[in-house]
Design a protein around this motif. Structure first.
Motif, PDB file in Angstrom:
ATOM      1  N   ASN A  41     -12.879  14.860 -18.093  1.00 47.39           N
ATOM      2  CA  ASN A  41     -14.186  14.232 -18.213  1.00 47.39           C
ATOM      3  C   ASN A  41     -14.146  13.054 -19.198  1.00 47.39           C
ATOM      4  N   ASP A  42     -12.955  12.507 -19.427  1.00 50.16           N
ATOM      5  CA  ASP A  42     -12.769  11.399 -20.359  1.00 50.16           C
ATOM      6  C   ASP A  42     -13.063  10.082 -19.639  1.00 50.16           C
ATOM      7  N   MET A  43     -14.165   9.452 -20.014  1.00 51.60           N
ATOM      8  CA  MET A  43     -14.616   8.239 -19.324  1.00 51.60           C
ATOM      9  C   MET A  43     -13.593   7.111 -19.438  1.00 51.60           C
ATOM     10  N   LEU A  44     -12.988   6.936 -20.592  1.00 47.72           N
ATOM     11  CA  LEU A  44     -12.007   5.869 -20.761  1.00 47.72           C
ATOM     12  C   LEU A  44     -10.810   6.083 -19.834  1.00 47.72           C
ATOM     13  N   LYS A  45     -10.308   7.291 -19.795  1.00 42.87           N
ATOM     14  CA  LYS A  45      -9.183   7.594 -18.907  1.00 42.87           C
ATOM     15  C   LYS A  45      -9.597   7.468 -17.442  1.00 42.87           C
ATOM     16  N   MET A  46     -10.845   7.818 -17.132  1.00 44.21           N
ATOM     17  CA  MET A  46     -11.350   7.684 -15.768  1.00 44.21           C
ATOM     18  C   MET A  46     -11.276   6.216 -15.333  1.00 44.21           C
ATOM     19  N   MET A  47     -11.682   5.325 -16.238  1.00 46.36           N
ATOM     20  CA  MET A  47     -11.657   3.889 -15.926  1.00 46.36           C
ATOM     21  C   MET A  47     -10.225   3.348 -15.867  1.00 46.36           C
ATOM     22  N   GLN A  48      -9.320   3.965 -16.635  1.00 48.28           N
ATOM     23  CA  GLN A  48      -7.927   3.511 -16.652  1.00 48.28           C
ATOM     24  C   GLN A  48      -7.139   3.978 -15.438  1.00 48.28           C
ATOM     25  N   TYR A  49      -7.405   5.188 -14.982  1.00 46.76           N
ATOM     26  CA  TYR A  49      -6.553   5.790 -13.958  1.00 46.76           C
ATOM     27  C   TYR A  49      -7.236   6.000 -12.607  1.00 46.76           C
ATOM     28  N   VAL A  50      -8.477   6.425 -12.599  1.00 46.54           N
ATOM     29  CA  VAL A  50      -9.153   6.724 -11.337  1.00 46.54           C
ATOM     30  C   VAL A  50      -9.782   5.464 -10.740  1.00 46.54           C
ATOM     31  N   PHE A  51     -10.493   4.709 -11.562  1.00 43.83           N
ATOM     32  CA  PHE A  51     -11.181   3.512 -11.075  1.00 43.83           C
ATOM     33  C   PHE A  51     -10.249   2.554 -10.324  1.00 43.83           C
ATOM     34  N   PRO A  52      -9.049   2.249 -10.851  1.00 44.45           N
ATOM     35  CA  PRO A  52      -8.167   1.343 -10.104  1.00 44.45           C
ATOM     36  C   PRO A  52      -7.772   1.868  -8.718  1.00 44.45           C
ATOM     37  N   ILE A  53      -7.637   3.173  -8.585  1.00 43.86           N
ATOM     38  CA  ILE A  53      -7.312   3.752  -7.278  1.00 43.86           C
ATOM     39  C   ILE A  53      -8.482   3.528  -6.319  1.00 43.86           C
ATOM     40  N   VAL A  54      -9.696   3.791  -6.798  1.00 45.00           N
ATOM     41  CA  VAL A  54     -10.892   3.604  -5.974  1.00 45.00           C
ATOM     42  C   VAL A  54     -11.019   2.137  -5.574  1.00 45.00           C
ATOM     43  N   VAL A  55     -10.805   1.235  -6.511  1.00 44.61           N
ATOM     44  CA  VAL A  55     -10.922  -0.198  -6.232  1.00 44.61           C
ATOM     45  C   VAL A  55      -9.879  -0.635  -5.204  1.00 44.61           C
ATOM     46  N   GLN A  56      -8.664  -0.149  -5.316  1.00 39.91           N
ATOM     47  CA  GLN A  56      -7.610  -0.516  -4.366  1.00 39.91           C
ATOM     48  C   GLN A  56      -7.985  -0.067  -2.953  1.00 39.91           C
ATOM     49  N   ILE A  57      -8.485   1.143  -2.831  1.00 34.78           N
ATOM     50  CA  ILE A  57      -8.903   1.653  -1.522  1.00 34.78           C
ATOM     51  C   ILE A  57     -10.078   0.826  -1.007  1.00 34.78           C
ATOM     52  N   GLN A  58     -11.007   0.522  -1.886  1.00 34.62           N
ATOM     53  CA  GLN A  58     -12.174  -0.269  -1.514  1.00 34.62           C
ATOM     54  C   GLN A  58     -11.760  -1.664  -1.041  1.00 34.62           C
ATOM     55  N   MET A  59     -10.801  -2.282  -1.705  1.00 42.50           N
ATOM     56  CA  MET A  59     -10.340  -3.615  -1.315  1.00 42.50           C
ATOM     57  C   MET A  59      -9.742  -3.611   0.090  1.00 42.50           C
ATOM     58  N   GLU A  60      -9.040  -2.531   0.428  1.00 44.37           N
ATOM     59  CA  GLU A  60      -8.458  -2.440   1.765  1.00 44.37           C
ATOM     60  C   GLU A  60      -9.548  -2.431   2.837  1.00 44.37           C
ATOM     61  N   VAL A  61     -10.670  -1.805   2.531  1.00 41.97           N
ATOM     62  CA  VAL A  61     -11.761  -1.692   3.506  1.00 41.97           C
ATOM     63  C   VAL A  61     -12.600  -2.961   3.571  1.00 41.97           C
ATOM     64  N   ILE A  62     -12.947  -3.536   2.424  1.00 45.95           N
ATOM     65  CA  ILE A  62     -13.892  -4.659   2.441  1.00 45.95           C
ATOM     66  C   ILE A  62     -13.322  -5.908   3.097  1.00 45.95           C
ATOM     67  N   LYS A  63     -11.999  -6.025   3.160  1.00 46.10           N
ATOM     68  CA  LYS A  63     -11.440  -7.207   3.815  1.00 46.10           C
ATOM     69  C   LYS A  63     -11.794  -7.218   5.309  1.00 46.10           C
ATOM     70  N   LYS A  64     -12.054  -6.052   5.882  1.00 44.66           N
ATOM     71  CA  LYS A  64     -12.484  -5.974   7.287  1.00 44.66           C
ATOM     72  C   LYS A  64     -13.890  -6.537   7.475  1.00 44.66           C
ATOM     73  N   TYR A  65     -14.612  -6.672   6.368  1.00 43.42           N
ATOM     74  CA  TYR A  65     -15.998  -7.139   6.415  1.00 43.42           C
ATOM     75  C   TYR A  65     -16.154  -8.561   5.871  1.00 43.42           C
ATOM     76  N   GLY A  66     -15.031  -9.270   5.767  1.00 42.67           N
ATOM     77  CA  GLY A  66     -15.070 -10.671   5.393  1.00 42.67           C
ATOM     78  C   GLY A  66     -14.931 -10.962   3.916  1.00 42.67           C
ATOM     79  N   PHE A  67     -14.669  -9.957   3.109  1.00 43.54           N
ATOM     80  CA  PHE A  67     -14.501 -10.165   1.674  1.00 43.54           C
ATOM     81  C   PHE A  67     -13.017 -10.266   1.351  1.00 43.54           C
ATOM     82  N   ALA A  68     -12.708 -11.035   0.326  1.00 46.89           N
ATOM     83  CA  ALA A  68     -11.324 -11.133  -0.127  1.00 46.89           C
ATOM     84  C   ALA A  68     -10.895  -9.791  -0.701  1.00 46.89           C
TER      85      ALA A  68
END
Length: 114
Positions: A41-68
């Motif tokens: 439940n460590d917010m700093l570690k969540m932003m360091q380790y989990v958030f980048p994974i979510v963002v990477q997955i999100q980037m793969e999807v949003i490019k299908k919708y015209g976003f870089a």
């Protein structure tokens, strides 16, 4: 890149649903689950380790919708979603579900004596 200025509520719902589906795929769910277990439940570690994974997955999807598929694309996509969620409770709910993947649960004290 297609015209993201015409990004509609319906397109936003599809994009958010696709992102949630990608996050819940067996491979990504396992990767996220392991990362979340390691950070607790460590917010700093969540932003360091989990958030980048979510963002990477999100980037793969949003490019299908015209976003870089980079930082600017994520920012632009999120700005569109935030603007649309004010008017559409379905988008707001889907965005809340997305954020739940990288924000730890927050306990709110309801005891007035606190």
């Amino acid at each position: 890149m297609s015209d993201t200025n015409s990004f509609s509520s319906e397109t936003a719902k599809l994009a958010l649903s696709d992102i949630l589906e990608a996050l819940n795929s067996p491979e990504n769910a396992a990767k996220l689950g392991e990362a979340k277990e390691n950070v607790g439940n460590d917010m700093l570690k969540m932003m360091q380790y989990v958030f980048p994974i979510v963002v990477q997955i999100q980037m793969e999807v949003i490019k299908k919708y015209g976003f870089a598929d980079n930082r600017d694309g994520i920012i632009q996509f999120t700005q569109h979603i935030v603007a649309l969620e004010r008017e559409d409770p379905v988008i707001a709910d889907l965005h809340t579900q997305l954020r739940a993947n990288y924000l730890p649960p927050v306990s709110i004290a309801t005891d007035a004596s606190l």
